[in-house]
Design a protein around this motif. Structure first.
Motif, short mmCIF file in Angstrom:
data_model
loop_
_atom_site.label_atom_id
_atom_site.label_comp_id
_atom_site.label_asym_id
_atom_site.label_seq_id
_atom_site.Cartn_x
_atom_site.Cartn_y
_atom_site.Cartn_z
N LEU A 153 0.86 -1.19 0.00
CA LEU A 153 0.00 0.00 0.00
C LEU A 153 0.89 1.24 0.00
CD1 LEU A 153 -2.93 1.04 0.05
CD2 LEU A 153 -2.70 1.26 2.54
N PHE A 154 0.98 1.89 -1.14
CA PHE A 154 1.76 3.12 -1.24
C PHE A 154 1.26 3.95 -2.41
CE2 PHE A 154 3.97 -0.24 -3.55
CZ PHE A 154 4.26 0.33 -4.77
N PHE A 155 1.54 5.25 -2.29
CA PHE A 155 1.09 6.24 -3.28
C PHE A 155 2.32 6.81 -3.97
CE2 PHE A 155 -0.09 10.74 -4.21
CZ PHE A 155 -1.16 10.53 -5.07
N LEU A 156 2.33 6.77 -5.29
CA LEU A 156 3.44 7.30 -6.09
C LEU A 156 2.95 8.47 -6.93
CD1 LEU A 156 5.30 4.19 -7.59
CD2 LEU A 156 5.89 5.49 -5.54
N ARG A 157 3.76 9.52 -6.98
CA ARG A 157 3.49 10.63 -7.88
C ARG A 157 4.43 10.53 -9.09
NH1 ARG A 157 2.88 16.38 -5.34
NH2 ARG A 157 5.11 16.15 -4.88
N PRO A 158 3.95 10.91 -10.28
CA PRO A 158 4.76 10.77 -11.50
C PRO A 158 5.82 11.86 -11.60
CG PRO A 158 2.64 11.73 -12.04
CD PRO A 158 2.61 11.41 -10.58
N THR A 159 6.99 11.61 -11.04
CA THR A 159 8.09 12.56 -11.09
C THR A 159 9.31 11.87 -11.69
OG1 THR A 159 8.99 11.97 -8.91
CG2 THR A 159 7.23 13.62 -8.96
N ASN A 160 10.32 12.66 -12.02
CA ASN A 160 11.56 12.08 -12.53
C ASN A 160 12.22 11.18 -11.50
OD1 ASN A 160 11.45 13.33 -15.07
ND2 ASN A 160 12.34 15.21 -14.28
N ALA A 161 12.18 11.59 -10.23
CA ALA A 161 12.77 10.78 -9.17
C ALA A 161 12.04 9.45 -9.03
CB ALA A 161 12.74 11.54 -7.85
N THR A 162 10.71 9.48 -9.13
CA THR A 162 9.93 8.24 -9.02
C THR A 162 10.25 7.29 -10.17
OG1 THR A 162 8.12 9.42 -7.92
CG2 THR A 162 7.59 7.29 -8.90
N GLN A 163 10.42 7.83 -11.36
CA GLN A 163 10.76 6.98 -12.49
C GLN A 163 12.11 6.30 -12.29
OE1 GLN A 163 10.17 9.49 -16.07
NE2 GLN A 163 8.37 8.23 -16.44
N GLU A 164 13.07 7.04 -11.75
CA GLU A 164 14.37 6.43 -11.48
C GLU A 164 14.25 5.36 -10.41
OE1 GLU A 164 17.75 8.90 -10.82
OE2 GLU A 164 17.18 10.35 -12.36
N LEU A 165 13.42 5.61 -9.40
CA LEU A 165 13.19 4.60 -8.37
C LEU A 165 12.64 3.32 -8.98
CD1 LEU A 165 12.83 3.70 -5.36
CD2 LEU A 165 10.54 4.72 -5.48
N LEU A 166 11.62 3.44 -9.81
CA LEU A 166 11.02 2.25 -10.42
C LEU A 166 12.01 1.53 -11.33
CD1 LEU A 166 7.42 3.55 -11.22
CD2 LEU A 166 8.09 1.89 -9.47
N ASP A 167 12.82 2.29 -12.05
CA ASP A 167 13.83 1.66 -12.91
C ASP A 167 14.76 0.77 -12.08
OD1 ASP A 167 12.86 2.86 -15.18
OD2 ASP A 167 14.31 4.50 -15.18
#
Length: 405
Positions: free
Chosen positions: A287-301
């Motif tokens: 259960l977590f909330f992600l916002r579409p940011t450049n940092a989030t994309q790097e995290l997912l990568d």
């Protein structure tokens, strides 16, 4: 290597050139006025009187023009000053290590982004509210009528969530989810070789990061939920939206949920026997909330790479990528993170081992959600949570032990 250009140099010189030109004009007019010859001391003829009247009118006009030029010059100087300050601020930000002014700013859906995954983009336009969605990922193991996904859907709708959906990993799940009253999007995602022996639930859980990547690229903030969660209030009403990641904790008190100073004792070190460390219990990857940011994309990568190349638990890899710092040979994605209120977004250890034994709090407290993550008899405890908080049965949890047998 030359420094990157910050914009058109012509646009920056414009105000400065205007300022210089106005200054020269003001100076010339002033000189002309100061050196204007005085008339002689004799009596004025009618002709001289008319000329004097005309000269006064010209003088008044010139003085008005001088005043206007002075105002324009001051305005131009102020604009130049603002540009210089802005340049200085940008240069200072670029000079600070780790400074990324737009790194944590969410981006929104656009026509260009829609082309990355047009089918999902069109689907999300019908589901999302303010570009936000609540998403459960499920296969047919949980999607049978009267089962866990059915119970999840019922409580989501009861709590007032209007922007929930299911990512269905097979056709049966899509059909059943829609029969439960939730929109479902069919998505084929292959379980990576590294996760095939991790068990069905962990293998499915590991897919969520690849799925979330699609939502982020399209510009949608996503509240990812496992199906062993009972929602009792609308979770979107309890977000701060100030971080790349907001997640529920596996902690059961303020220290374990939000962090504490942990001291190791090594008696053999004598005077330096005590060594301090910082400890925090993990964010739950259910259960977590992600916002579409450049940092989030790097995290997912980074998470996707590790999940698909290591035989590791997805929750452990999720937290390591969020919390572990830069170090030799490793650059962390530097996401901003918030731990959700552990008494609002509650795990089942908080409820069954602690809260229910605090009678005063137990009677009056209404959580936003309860995640049955600490107990294997998930479905039975989920139904008991519904009886306690929806049907107001204060004894609905009595038959369950604090832990598991």
């Amino acid at each position: 290597m030359p420094p990157p250009r910050r914009g058109s140099s012509g646009s920056r010189r414009g105000p400065l050139i205007v300022s210089v030109a106005i200054g020269l004009a003001v100076g010339l007019v002033t000189v002309l006025l100061l050196n204007r010859p005085n008339s002689g001391g004799g009596g004025l003829t009618a002709t001289n009187t008319a000329a004097s009247t005309g000269s006064q009118a010209q003088l008044d006009q010139l003085q008005a023009q001088v005043a206007q030029l002075a105002r324009e010059r001051n305005d131009a100087l102020e604009q130049v000053s603002k540009l210089l300050i802005a340049d200085s601020s940008r240069a200072a930000a670029a000079a600070v290590p780790g400074s990324c002014p737009d790194r944590h700013t969410p981006f929104e859906p656009t026509a260009e982004r829609d082309r990355l995954y047009p089918e999902l983009a069109e689907f999300l336009k019908t589901v999302a509210i303010k570009n936000e969605v609540l998403v459960a990922v499920s296969n047919k193991n949980y999607a049978w009528p009267g089962g866990m996904l059915d119970l999840w859907a019922a409580n989501v709708k009861r709590s007032g969530v209007k922007n929930a959906m299911v990512v269905a990993l097979d056709d049966d799940t899509k059909k059943n989810a829609e029969s439960f009253g939730l929109p479902a999007f069919r998505m084929d995602v292959k379980i990576p070789e590294s996760q095939k022996d991790s068990g069905s639930n962990h293998a499915v859980s590991a897919l969520k990061f690849r799925i979330l990547q699609n939502f982020m690229k399209l510009g949608y903030s996503t509240f990812l939920s496992d199906v062993d969660i009972v929602f009792l209030q609308n979770p979107f009403d309890h977000l701060e939206r100030d971080s790349d990641v907001e997640g529920m904790s596996d902690g059961w008190d303020p220290g374990t949920a939000y962090g504490y100073n942990d001291v190791a004792d090594d008696e053999s070190m004598g005077w330096a026997r005590y060594a301090h460390s910082m400890r925090i219990f993990v964010l739950n990857s259910g259960l977590f909330f992600l916002r579409p940011t450049n940092a989030t994309q790097e995290l997912l990568d980074k998470i996707i790479y590790r999940v698909e190349t290591e035989n590791g638990w997805d929750q452990a890899l999720f937290n390591e990528c969020i919390f572990f710092p830069n170090r030799p040979g490793y650059k962390d994605p530097s996401v901003t993170r918030r731990v959700l209120d552990y008494l609002k977004f509650m795990n089942s250890k908080v409820l069954f081992k602690h809260l229910r034994h605090d009678q005063g709090t137990f009677e009056n407290h209404m959580p936003v959600s309860v995640h049955v993550n600490y107990h294997p008899d998930k479905f039975e405890r989920m139904k008991a949570v519904v009886k306690r908080y929806v049907e107001k049965d204060m004894h609905a949890l009595d038959s369950f032990p604090d832990g598991s047998n």
